[in-house]
Design an enzyme around this catalytic site. Structure first.
Site, PDB file in Angstrom:
ATOM      1  CD  GLN A  11      35.291  42.196 -34.931  1.00 27.27           C
ATOM      2  OE1 GLN A  11      34.498  43.040 -34.508  1.00 27.27           O
ATOM      3  NE2 GLN A  11      34.961  40.933 -35.032  1.00 27.27           N
ATOM      4  CE1 TYR A 126      38.942  31.254 -36.647  1.00 30.32           C
ATOM      5  CE2 TYR A 126      37.348  30.468 -35.040  1.00 30.32           C
ATOM      6  CZ  TYR A 126      38.285  31.394 -35.438  1.00 30.32           C
ATOM      7  OH  TYR A 126      38.571  32.467 -34.614  1.00 30.32           O
TER       8      TYR A 126
END
Length: 284
Positions: A11, A126
């Site tokens: 994105q 993450y």
């Protein structure tokens, strides 16, 4: 001026492509992960040698926060090894590296916006891999801008906004957590900010402004608030219910509070940052 963009199919990469025509002084080289796997150092070498970039924007990342808990090696390969590979190539070719990081490097225990000087303490795989990626870059090459951002969404790729709109088309009622606080950031705004950093640095090459910066939209909200505003601007009527994080357990623990202080990036680069509600547009 040649700017190489990795992760061009994500994105942020797609947002950079969306606004590229606004920057005629920049020659963009967009490389999707299919064209350039940043964990492959030989391939990185080939691409850098072919295009001879002046800047590299690393928009490639493993961002599946929950999936990372069960795929730590894959997350490490992209977020750490990949970042390190790019830093080494940037050093070899004297390329300025812009690397996008995350608010998830923080544990969320603070009650006021995080500054660049606050000590990171990620609570999930993450966040851990993104922090290790930052450190790997800093150890290899000093000409870097590491930009930490938060809650990124856009009309492109996979993100919270698009998930909410999809779920609203399938359900009459939706429950969203209201006890995690942050700042939604439109990827197009982030893309513009990165390019402004490049233009400013190009005009003042002797000024050493390298280092870590925070960038997100102004203001703050919960995921519940964010969802409500998404539905409002898209004229969607749905029964939206607030719930606690404990009622919606996820494999990865999220920070309860991850608002970022943007004073540094505004002062150094003169950026004007929109409020998150101002950036949120209908998806059509």
């Amino acid at each position: 001026m040649v700017v190489l963009v990795t992760g061009a199919g994500g994105q942020l990469g797609l947002s950079l492509q969306f606004i590229a025509s606004n920057y005629p002084e920049i020659q963009f080289v967009f490389c999707s992960s299919a064209v350039l796997d940043i964990s492959n150092s030989e391939r990185c070498q080939q691409v850098f040698a072919q295009h001879q970039p002046d800047y590299c924007i690393n928009a490639a990342a493993y961002t599946a926060v929950d999936k990372a808990e069960s795929e730590p090696e894959k997350a490490h390969l992209i977020n750490v090894t990949g970042a390190q590979n790019l830093a080494k190539l940037c050093k070899a070719f004297n390329v300025v590296l812009l690397h996008v990081s995350t608010d998830f490097v923080f544990d969320g225990s603070k009650k006021s916006p995080y500054t660049e000087e606050d000590v990171p303490n990620p609570t999930n795989v993450y966040g851990q891999t993104k922090l290790k990626g930052e450190i790997a870059i800093q150890e290899v090459w000093e000409k870097n801008f590491i930009v930490r951002t938060s809650w990124v969404y856009s009309p492109f790729g996979h993100n919270f906004m698009k998930t909410m709109l999809r779920l609203a088309s399938e359900r009459d009622t939706l429950s969203v957590v209201d006890d995690q606080i942050g700042s939604p950031t439109h990827a197009v705004d982030l893309a513009d900010a990165l390019l402004q950093i490049i233009l400013t640095n190009n005009q003042q090459p002797t000024t050493n402004n390298f280092g870590i910066y925070n960038y997100s939209s102004e203001g703050q909200c919960s995921w519940y608030d964010f969802a409500g505003e998404i539905f409002r601007v898209n004229h969607i009527s749905i029964n939206l219910q607030p719930i606690c994080s404990s009622d919606f357990p996820t494999p990865a623990k999220r920070p309860q509070y991850s608002v970022l202080d943007k004073s540094k990036i505004k002062n150094v680069f003169g950026l004007s940052i929109k409020n998150w509600e101002e950036s949120l547009k209908p998806l059509n």
